[in-house]
Design a protein around this motif. Sequence first.
Motif, PDB file in Angstrom:
ATOM      1  N   VAL A   1      14.825  13.963 -13.654  1.00 35.00           N
ATOM      2  CA  VAL A   1      14.110  15.146 -14.122  1.00 35.00           C
ATOM      3  C   VAL A   1      14.569  16.326 -13.278  1.00 35.00           C
ATOM      4  N   LEU A   2      15.838  16.658 -13.367  1.00 33.46           N
ATOM      5  CA  LEU A   2      16.365  17.793 -12.623  1.00 33.46           C
ATOM      6  C   LEU A   2      15.794  19.084 -13.187  1.00 33.46           C
ATOM      7  N   PRO A   3      15.555  20.065 -12.320  1.00 41.01           N
ATOM      8  CA  PRO A   3      15.113  21.367 -12.820  1.00 41.01           C
ATOM      9  C   PRO A   3      16.148  21.931 -13.795  1.00 41.01           C
ATOM     10  N   LYS A   4      15.677  22.432 -14.906  1.00 43.73           N
ATOM     11  CA  LYS A   4      16.575  22.943 -15.945  1.00 43.73           C
ATOM     12  C   LYS A   4      16.985  24.384 -15.656  1.00 43.73           C
ATOM     13  N   ALA A   5      18.203  24.694 -16.035  1.00 43.67           N
ATOM     14  CA  ALA A   5      18.670  26.075 -15.939  1.00 43.67           C
ATOM     15  C   ALA A   5      17.927  26.931 -16.957  1.00 43.67           C
ATOM     16  N   PRO A   6      17.734  28.206 -16.645  1.00 40.73           N
ATOM     17  CA  PRO A   6      17.093  29.074 -17.627  1.00 40.73           C
ATOM     18  C   PRO A   6      17.976  29.238 -18.864  1.00 40.73           C
ATOM     19  N   THR A   7      17.354  29.347 -20.025  1.00 44.77           N
ATOM     20  CA  THR A   7      18.134  29.541 -21.254  1.00 44.77           C
ATOM     21  C   THR A   7      18.563  30.991 -21.411  1.00 44.77           C
ATOM     22  N   THR A   8      17.799  31.916 -20.837  1.00 43.10           N
ATOM     23  CA  THR A   8      18.193  33.325 -20.779  1.00 43.10           C
ATOM     24  C   THR A   8      17.918  33.805 -19.369  1.00 43.10           C
ATOM     25  N   PHE A   9      18.689  34.777 -18.918  1.00 42.54           N
ATOM     26  CA  PHE A   9      18.508  35.278 -17.562  1.00 42.54           C
ATOM     27  C   PHE A   9      19.029  36.708 -17.487  1.00 42.54           C
ATOM     28  N   ASN A  10      18.172  37.624 -17.051  1.00 42.03           N
ATOM     29  CA  ASN A  10      18.566  39.037 -16.982  1.00 42.03           C
ATOM     30  C   ASN A  10      18.334  39.644 -15.609  1.00 42.03           C
ATOM     31  N   ASP A  11      18.195  38.830 -14.580  1.00 41.92           N
ATOM     32  CA  ASP A  11      17.965  39.335 -13.231  1.00 41.92           C
ATOM     33  C   ASP A  11      19.273  39.282 -12.450  1.00 41.92           C
ATOM     34  N   ASN A  12      19.213  39.577 -11.138  1.00 42.97           N
ATOM     35  CA  ASN A  12      20.451  39.574 -10.343  1.00 42.97           C
ATOM     36  C   ASN A  12      20.786  38.166  -9.845  1.00 42.97           C
ATOM     37  N   LEU A  13      21.986  38.025  -9.304  1.00 43.10           N
ATOM     38  CA  LEU A  13      22.458  36.716  -8.857  1.00 43.10           C
ATOM     39  C   LEU A  13      21.621  36.144  -7.712  1.00 43.10           C
ATOM     40  N   SER A  14      21.097  37.004  -6.849  1.00 43.61           N
ATOM     41  CA  SER A  14      20.271  36.520  -5.742  1.00 43.61           C
ATOM     42  C   SER A  14      19.032  35.802  -6.255  1.00 43.61           C
ATOM     43  N   VAL A  15      18.414  36.365  -7.297  1.00 48.20           N
ATOM     44  CA  VAL A  15      17.224  35.734  -7.876  1.00 48.20           C
ATOM     45  C   VAL A  15      17.614  34.429  -8.569  1.00 48.20           C
ATOM     46  N   LEU A  16      18.720  34.444  -9.308  1.00 48.01           N
ATOM     47  CA  LEU A  16      19.199  33.219  -9.958  1.00 48.01           C
ATOM     48  C   LEU A  16      19.416  32.123  -8.927  1.00 48.01           C
ATOM     49  N   PHE A  17      20.087  32.473  -7.849  1.00 45.64           N
ATOM     50  CA  PHE A  17      20.370  31.475  -6.814  1.00 45.64           C
ATOM     51  C   PHE A  17      19.080  30.965  -6.174  1.00 45.64           C
ATOM     52  N   ARG A  18      18.221  31.875  -5.734  1.00 50.56           N
ATOM     53  CA  ARG A  18      17.003  31.495  -5.020  1.00 50.56           C
ATOM     54  C   ARG A  18      16.043  30.676  -5.892  1.00 50.56           C
ATOM     55  N   LYS A  19      15.832  31.118  -7.131  1.00 50.52           N
ATOM     56  CA  LYS A  19      14.830  30.479  -7.986  1.00 50.52           C
ATOM     57  C   LYS A  19      15.334  29.233  -8.713  1.00 50.52           C
ATOM     58  N   HIS A  20      16.619  29.219  -9.054  1.00 48.82           N
ATOM     59  CA  HIS A  20      17.097  28.162  -9.936  1.00 48.82           C
ATOM     60  C   HIS A  20      18.162  27.245  -9.324  1.00 48.82           C
ATOM     61  N   VAL A  21      19.121  27.822  -8.607  1.00 49.22           N
ATOM     62  CA  VAL A  21      20.244  27.013  -8.125  1.00 49.22           C
ATOM     63  C   VAL A  21      19.935  26.338  -6.783  1.00 49.22           C
ATOM     64  N   ALA A  22      19.412  27.087  -5.824  1.00 50.14           N
ATOM     65  CA  ALA A  22      19.176  26.524  -4.483  1.00 50.14           C
ATOM     66  C   ALA A  22      18.298  25.271  -4.502  1.00 50.14           C
ATOM     67  N   PRO A  23      17.210  25.225  -5.293  1.00 49.40           N
ATOM     68  CA  PRO A  23      16.398  24.001  -5.294  1.00 49.40           C
ATOM     69  C   PRO A  23      17.125  22.770  -5.842  1.00 49.40           C
ATOM     70  N   LEU A  24      18.213  23.002  -6.560  1.00 52.43           N
ATOM     71  CA  LEU A  24      18.954  21.904  -7.178  1.00 52.43           C
ATOM     72  C   LEU A  24      20.056  21.345  -6.281  1.00 52.43           C
ATOM     73  N   LEU A  25      20.465  22.097  -5.278  1.00 52.59           N
ATOM     74  CA  LEU A  25      21.624  21.710  -4.474  1.00 52.59           C
ATOM     75  C   LEU A  25      21.432  20.362  -3.788  1.00 52.59           C
ATOM     76  N   PRO A  26      22.509  19.556  -3.733  1.00 53.05           N
ATOM     77  CA  PRO A  26      22.429  18.291  -2.975  1.00 53.05           C
ATOM     78  C   PRO A  26      22.270  18.588  -1.494  1.00 53.05           C
ATOM     79  N   SER A  27      21.796  17.629  -0.751  1.00 55.89           N
ATOM     80  CA  SER A  27      21.581  17.826   0.680  1.00 55.89           C
ATOM     81  C   SER A  27      22.914  18.017   1.400  1.00 55.89           C
ATOM     82  N   GLN A  28      22.842  18.731   2.502  1.00 53.18           N
ATOM     83  CA  GLN A  28      24.027  18.945   3.333  1.00 53.18           C
ATOM     84  C   GLN A  28      24.565  17.617   3.839  1.00 53.18           C
ATOM     85  N   ASP A  29      23.675  16.728   4.213  1.00 57.44           N
ATOM     86  CA  ASP A  29      24.102  15.413   4.713  1.00 57.44           C
ATOM     87  C   ASP A  29      24.919  14.655   3.671  1.00 57.44           C
TER      88      ASP A  29
END
Length: 198
Positions: free
Chosen positions: A13-41
């Motif tokens: 149940v991975l978090p889904k990408a937004p179907t539409t997005f009109n904000d800046n890249l920082s918001v996209l990364f913080r809200k949607h991409v960063a929580p999905l990233l695999p662990s550094q380890d």
Amino acid sequence: MRRASLGRDNASVLPKAPTTFNDNLSVLFRKHVAPLLPSQDSVERLHRTLMTYRRGARVFPIRNRVQSERCCTIRTDSGDQIIWTDNSPPWAIHSILLHGQFLDQPSFADWLEKKMPIEFNVARASKQEAINKARYHVAHLFDVQAGRDNSKPERWSRREVEVRLLRNIHPCNAFYVPIPKWRSYGRDPAVKAFFYKQ
């Protein structure tokens, strides 16, 4: 940036990408991409495995340059085998990472040489498409289809095939973009620079 592993139970149940997005890249990364990233380890562990693999490798899954190469194999003059792939190996690598799984040597070598999907339909059939099912595209920071040597692949040096292998499947050369934006974001130098910095 360190992220907690999703683990096997949550990975389906991975978090889904937004179907539409009109904000800046920082918001996209913080809200949607960063929580999905695999662990550094897990990324560091895979990095070590890839470095071990490439030293003794004879099989190199490399991104096709033209569609007619896809799923074909050739041998270099020094005996290395190139398997031409589409973008499914990064799907599979990220599915492994996002499911909290890992293949140690020699299991990783066996997986890469015999079981890793080299085209989209195989990735879907083997259920190694978690990132794509979450509506993300795995884009590359450094071009996977171009290299330093544009001669015939049969003449490529060992170094050239190693670089192309690592560009194709190493998770540090990848970033996630929502599928609706993949064509524009995945090729945009400013977007690549932003994700490289992150």
